[in-house]
Motif scaffolding. Structure first.
Motif, mmCIF file in Angstrom:
data_model
loop_
_atom_site.group_PDB
_atom_site.id
_atom_site.type_symbol
_atom_site.label_atom_id
_atom_site.label_comp_id
_atom_site.label_asym_id
_atom_site.label_seq_id
_atom_site.Cartn_x
_atom_site.Cartn_y
_atom_site.Cartn_z
ATOM 1 N N UNK A 121 0.872 -1.161 0.000
ATOM 2 C CA UNK A 121 0.000 0.000 0.000
ATOM 3 C C UNK A 121 0.913 1.216 0.000
ATOM 4 N N UNK A 122 1.186 1.723 -1.162
ATOM 5 C CA UNK A 122 2.110 2.851 -1.265
ATOM 6 C C UNK A 122 1.646 3.963 -0.320
ATOM 7 N N UNK A 123 2.579 4.659 0.242
ATOM 8 C CA UNK A 123 2.291 5.704 1.220
ATOM 9 C C UNK A 123 1.435 6.804 0.587
ATOM 10 N N UNK A 124 0.308 7.079 1.210
ATOM 11 C CA UNK A 124 -0.568 8.116 0.678
ATOM 12 C C UNK A 124 -0.366 9.405 1.455
ATOM 13 N N UNK A 125 -0.171 10.477 0.762
ATOM 14 C CA UNK A 125 0.093 11.759 1.411
ATOM 15 C C UNK A 125 -0.984 12.769 1.056
ATOM 16 N N UNK A 172 -14.193 14.274 8.270
ATOM 17 C CA UNK A 172 -14.403 14.004 6.840
ATOM 18 C C UNK A 172 -14.752 12.537 6.605
ATOM 19 N N UNK A 173 -13.999 11.636 7.229
ATOM 20 C CA UNK A 173 -14.236 10.207 6.972
ATOM 21 C C UNK A 173 -15.573 9.744 7.544
ATOM 22 N N UNK A 195 -18.149 10.232 5.046
ATOM 23 C CA UNK A 195 -18.062 9.180 4.025
ATOM 24 C C UNK A 195 -18.682 7.879 4.534
ATOM 25 N N UNK A 207 -5.604 -6.524 -0.301
ATOM 26 C CA UNK A 207 -5.545 -5.207 0.359
ATOM 27 C C UNK A 207 -5.387 -5.342 1.874
ATOM 28 N N UNK A 241 -5.163 6.196 6.946
ATOM 29 C CA UNK A 241 -5.504 5.812 5.574
ATOM 30 C C UNK A 241 -5.441 4.305 5.397
ATOM 31 N N UNK A 258 -8.608 2.994 6.888
ATOM 32 C CA UNK A 258 -9.727 3.202 5.953
ATOM 33 C C UNK A 258 -9.707 2.164 4.834
ATOM 34 N N UNK A 259 -8.529 1.923 4.271
ATOM 35 C CA UNK A 259 -8.398 0.962 3.164
ATOM 36 C C UNK A 259 -8.787 -0.445 3.634
ATOM 37 N N UNK A 302 -12.513 -0.747 4.135
ATOM 38 C CA UNK A 302 -13.214 -0.869 2.850
ATOM 39 C C UNK A 302 -13.062 -2.271 2.265
ATOM 40 N N UNK A 303 -11.834 -2.795 2.324
ATOM 41 C CA UNK A 303 -11.592 -4.110 1.725
ATOM 42 C C UNK A 303 -12.345 -5.195 2.497
#
Lengths: 233, 233, 233, 233
Positions: free
Chosen positions: B6-10, B22-23, B26, B132, B194, B197-198, B201-202
């Protein structure tokens, strides 16, 4: 829906990176690429834009995309933080074997369920929505009485290892507008990004409908009228 | 989807309180936290941010969150109008036993249905989306041929009383990326918000798919190919 | 979710007309008030705000609402273009018999399906989400082990003729937080508009879950553990 | 919902082209016109506005619409890029035979499933939502105890070839507020665009509910109370 045409759509946005970012937000909202699933690519001349591996598809920025130059065989843009998508060899196969202009890969649950309910091929016939699907081997789209056939290939441990079976399916099924990957998802392509989007939407609609038909005891590839003889509800 | 990363999300937003707000909007849109259900927390250094008890999760403001300092063992921010979440001890268990950076609790109907259809463990195997999910006990994610196992604990009258059983499940299932609570919902965590969250979702995708497979007569943990022998539709 | 409290929510918007307009857009997006269905009302002191009859609930403006003064027994605001809602007598019954501050009426398909599958009462037990439902006859909310009971009344040709049966149900079921109308929909109320919204969401969640449980062969009001003995999938 | 009226709705937007563009975005979000499916038209005096053939219905601009003058029998606006919709003759039949002011055509999966489960007519009775449907042959709407009957015509290879059967159905079923096309979708109309939208929403709700009732073993056109005798879940 017009029976034999997808009139040329001219959106204001033409930057492939921005279009990928926008459409992945839409696909996320459909549940097709949640949990970092799925992928998308656009071919613009010699340049191939691909969403990176393992990122949240609804939260990308245009600069996050990989851009590969098929002429120089080098990456024109290669974001440091990310890894190239494992879907890349599959997208390349579609560009080469089908002269596609864009590719979409989803983990749509309709696709996964269809891959569990059908054997080597998914088939649906006599449904109006197939008219949005191109014949591929000749101009124009399928007609109402045509049968849509989508080959189903077996999944592999690593996504890139799907490429040989996908390439084989593209050869064996010259009319296929997409390939299902069992227990995994769907690969769709189109002459340009908007056609790929339209075809993906139409196929997902048909996969969803076909699963519903099976639940009702109706063969999605059956003759018109057969539904009245076999329905269980 | 990349098979092992899971590449680092910035993202631009880094304020934990704003991210929780925010989440939760969602999650509300997904139907996971309607009717004041669910909860969420982020650990930022020594500070733990937690959404308050009994509020509409889609209508919070950043100032509504409780902020607890794990070093001084005091609340840095304690909104007068609200009560701390009864989920707090469960989030703390995930922070301590799993070195988590964020926790998500939902009342997802997929989770509740799965908890009614499975016994002591939820199991699903040979589905691409498991890639994931992290292996937890070692770096990297599950592979396609792996079986995802999520323990199911029994619900209690008071949410905070779930903590002992959750802690026990975390010990007994060192590879578990989440815990299901029967007739209640799901607890998920991740190394950062993050990733949490991923993973949420998975897992929700897999719970939804598994319930659909059961309706079609297919064992979600069955061997590849078993679906053709057992399917009822 | 806190087990025994709905902490007081203080939104910025306090104009009852604007809140009704906003929430009806939300209910439309949920499919609860499409095709002009449903209705909503807020009681603000002596004034009762009611959405008009037969309008698109997602396209109202604050000036479109009827405002009735319960003290002077006259309409303070009566838009010329519209007719008062046929739900008005039912909302009034909730205000009088339950001291409600707001009422919501939807045509939720979960409510209609539940009304077709249950007889005189809808029942669900041992599900965490019931904790969002007030006990009504005393402070606090239901606990996990409680059974939620919602009476079902028969529909009538004209909506206003439902009032006597609704009033009777409110008397016979003093703990009922809502009333189902067979082949029609749901009436929910609350001490204020946000509590009414929360209770409506929680009940709709439970109705949806209960219908799913029935499809899986599980009795929604059954004992904990009974699901393993009766499930069909 | 008012039992016998759809109060006149006066939105700010009155440009037929802008309304079609806005509503098609809404229909897309409902899954009714994905993959370029469906169509929509408004009649404004002598002018008939029609969405073009084969375009993404959620991405149209007002200038993309065809505008036909029924008096001069010429196109006042004919966008070069597009082809006129194959639905045009069907919309014209509704304008002429039903004095409609607007027409909506969707590929709603609820419509397609209903067309597979019913024979020559779709029927539903004793459901509150039918009150949003006009009686057509006289002023006012259906009442709760009325049966809604929608004729189902067989699909043809080319959409325009549906016109004779649609015209015949309009004659044979003077009270029909819509026509189902087997394995294809739904045609709905109304005295003006907002009434057409309301009727389309109400019918789609009823089609969805009726399919759910069939899955539960309940006859959607059965007597009140019959559901308790026939339900399978």
């Amino acid at each position: 829906m017009g029976s034999d045409t997808n009139a040329q759509y001219v959106p204001e946005e033409t930057d492939p990176a921005k279009i990928i970012v926008e459409l992945c937000k839409l696909f996320y909202a459909q549940g097709w690429v949640t949990g970092t699933a799925g992928g998308m690519s656009i071919k613009d001349g010699d340049l191939v834009y691909v969403a990176p591996s393992g990122v949240q598809k609804e939260r990308m920025n245009p600069v996050d995309l990989f851009v590969y130059d098929t002429k120089s065989k080098t990456y024109v843009s290669k974001p440091e933080l990310y890894k190239p998508s494992a879907c890349t060899p599959l997208f390349m196969a579609c560009y080469e074997q089908r002269r596609a202009g864009a590719c979409i890969h989803t983990h749509s649950q309709n696709a996964v369920m269809a891959s569990l309910l059908w054997g080597r091929e998914f088939r649906i016939a006599n449904i109006e929505q197939v008219k949005a699907i191109p014949k591929v081997v000749e101009p124009g789209n399928l007609s109402f009485f045509d049968t849509l056939v989508i080959p189903i290939i077996e999944n592999t441990a690593h996504e890139e290892d799907l490429a040989p079976d996908l390439e084989k399916a593209l050869l064996e099924y010259p009319m296929a507008p997409a390939v299902l990957v069992r227990r995994h998802g769907l690969y769709v392509w189109g002459a340009n990004v908007w056609k790929a989007k339209i075809i993906n939407e139409a196929i997902d609609y048909l996969l969803e409908l076909a699963v519903k038909m099976r639940h009702a005891g109706i063969d999605p590839a059956g003759d018109i009228g057969s539904e009245q003889l076999t329905r269980k509800i």
